[in-house]
Design an enzyme around this catalytic site. Structure first.
Site: not given
Ligand SMILES: O=C(O)Cc1cc(O)ccc1O
Ligand SMILES: [Fe+2]
Length: 447
Positions: A302, A375, A399, A360, A351, A345, A381
């Site tokens: 990813h 965040h 997918h 999402y 963010e 993360h 998060h």
């Molecule tokens: O979902 C999130 O908060 C944002 C986010 C997206 C991503 O593709 C990788 C890390 C990340 O924190």
């Molecule tokens: Fe993030």
């Protein structure tokens, strides 16, 4: 590319939108033939008795690539569009950084959508600040707002001296009448109104709700593509700047200006949207987010969400954005042997996320259209327990993540929550529980 806009007859607040394509071009457009001086900016006498005025979005001496200014040929110069200013309380929930009026415990935060009230609210009156970061006077940082609009601005005009405004509609269409021309936007599209540009916002049908990123720092520009090459992500030709359209309207009107974190108002006798012709590279624009051509992992892993950057506001440090505007659009997920949703993360950047429509992938529940999350700097998060379980067990066929559009305002500066956001009923006090189900799975006997 330079396009001369179609000549349009003199109109009074009724002009329909028309656009020129490109990003950061030197555009030129005139609503009356010959209104734009040829080969010079400041003729001794302008055509049609117009006044010439320069609007500088960068210092005169900014390097060429970052130098932004436009020349406006208008019925009255802006000094005649102002009167004796008095403080205004027309936008009582609009806050500007630095703003340390509320303290919430450090933790990831999430809110449900703010209901659109019955009360009559214009785009300005309905501006509610959720977070602020940095310092508007130092020209760095941003604010994240939600707007709720149930009425059009009528004979009311506005300019923001504190920053440019990235408008992200989530519900309801808006018509933005600006000095440079008319822009229509709907959910799935964005518009950027540069600092200092006068405009008013009208509803186009149902009440409107959306998000605004107020950018106190470097103006939004396109990110570098690096090895991606000359195409994909947000392509220049998909950005649309309006053709000139002016209002020659004499009517008691109110002009509001946000300056130094305060709102000021004065009464004037005419519309300030009186620019008959203009040229330059400092102008509002719109962009349809479905035109974004995402690039991502096509074998495994990813990638960092920076691959989905639509616009970036640079800071003085290369690669360290004052703000990145990032989207999570429809796309195919094809990575093999990969945990496909966002990874867990912690980030030096802060963010702020919102959801325009759909679901999402990291948060199938709880993060709903019109809602938002924060965040902040170095706060953890990642996918909720449900998303983790599903993604860990999924059969990894190609997918399509369809019918989904989330976004992020990501800034190098920590975001402070306003009192409004801290006290908002839709604050999800149980947000942390979405990770509760992530049980210990460790078994040293099973490699
Ligand atoms: O979902 C999130 O908060 C944002 C986010 C997206 C991503 O593709 C990788 C890390 C990340 O924190
Ligand atoms: Fe993030």
């Amino acid at each position: 590319m330079n396009v001369i806009g179609q000549a349009q007859p003199a109109r009074t607040g009724t002009a329909e939108p028309g656009y020129m394509s490109g990003f950061g071009n030197s555009f030129e457009s005139e609503a009356l033939p010959g209104a734009l001086p040829v080969g010079r900016n400041s003729p001794q006498r302008c055509a049609y008795g117009l006044y010439a005025e320069q609007l500088s979005g960068s210092p005169f001496t900014a390097p060429r690539a970052a130098n932004e200014r436009s020349w406006l040929y208008r019925i009255r110069p802006t000094v005649r569009h102002i009167g004796r200013f008095a403080r205004s309380d027309a936008a009582p929930l609009w806050r500007t950084a630095p703003c340390a009026e509320a303290e919430l415990p450090i933790q990831p935060l999430r809110w449900g959508p703010v209901p659109i009230p019955e009360e009559r609210l214009s785009f300005l009156e309905g501006m509610r600040t959720v977070t602020t970061a940095g310092d508007a006077a130092a020209q760095e940082g941003m604010a994240a707002h939600v707007y709720l609009a149930t009425r059009s601005m009528e004979d009311e005009y506005f300019w923001n001296a504190d920053g440019e405004m990235l408008i992200v509609p989530q519900q309801g269409r808006l018509r933005l009448r600006t000095e440079f021309g008319v822009i229509d936007i709907a959910p799935g599209e964005i518009a950027v109104i540069p600092r200092g540009v006068k405009f008013c916002a009208e509803l186009r049908g149902e009440p409107a709700r959306g998000y605004v990123c107020e950018n106190y720092g470097g103006t939004f520009t396109l990110p570098e593509r690096g090895p991606i090459g000359a195409n994909c992500l947000a392509n220049q030709r998909d950005f649309l700047t309006p053709v000139a359209a002016y209002e020659d309207r004499e009517a008691p009107s109110r002009l509001l200006v946000k300056w130094g974190g305060a709102l000021w108002a004065c009464e004037i006798g005419h519309s300030p949207l009186d620019v008959v012709a203009w040229h330059g590279n400092y102008a509002p624009y719109k962009y349809e987010l479905r035109r974004y051509s995402p690039v991502g992992p096509i074998l495994f892993d990813h990638a960092d969400p920076s691959i989905f950057t639509v616009l970036t506001s640079p800071s003085g440090t290369p690669g360290t954005a004052n703000i990145d505007f990032v989207i999570f659009p429809e796309r195919w997920m094809v990575a093999e042997d990969t945990f496909r949703p966002p990874w867990y993360h912690m980030n030096i950047m802060s963010e702020f996320m919102g959801l325009i429509y759909g679901q999402y992938d990291a948060k199938p529940q709880g993060f709903v259209p019109g809602g938002f999350s924060l965040h902040n700097c170095m706060l953890p998060h990642g996918p909720d327990a449900e998303a983790f379980e599903a993604a860990s067990a999924a059969e990894l066929r190609p997918h399509k993540l369809a019918n989904t559009l989330a976004f992020m305002f990501e800034t190098r500066l920590p975001q402070r929550v306003t009192r409004y956001a801290a006290e908002l009923e839709t604050l999800q006090r149980d947000y942390l529980d979405c990770w509760k189900g992530l049980r210990k799975r460790f078994d040293p006997t099973k490699p």
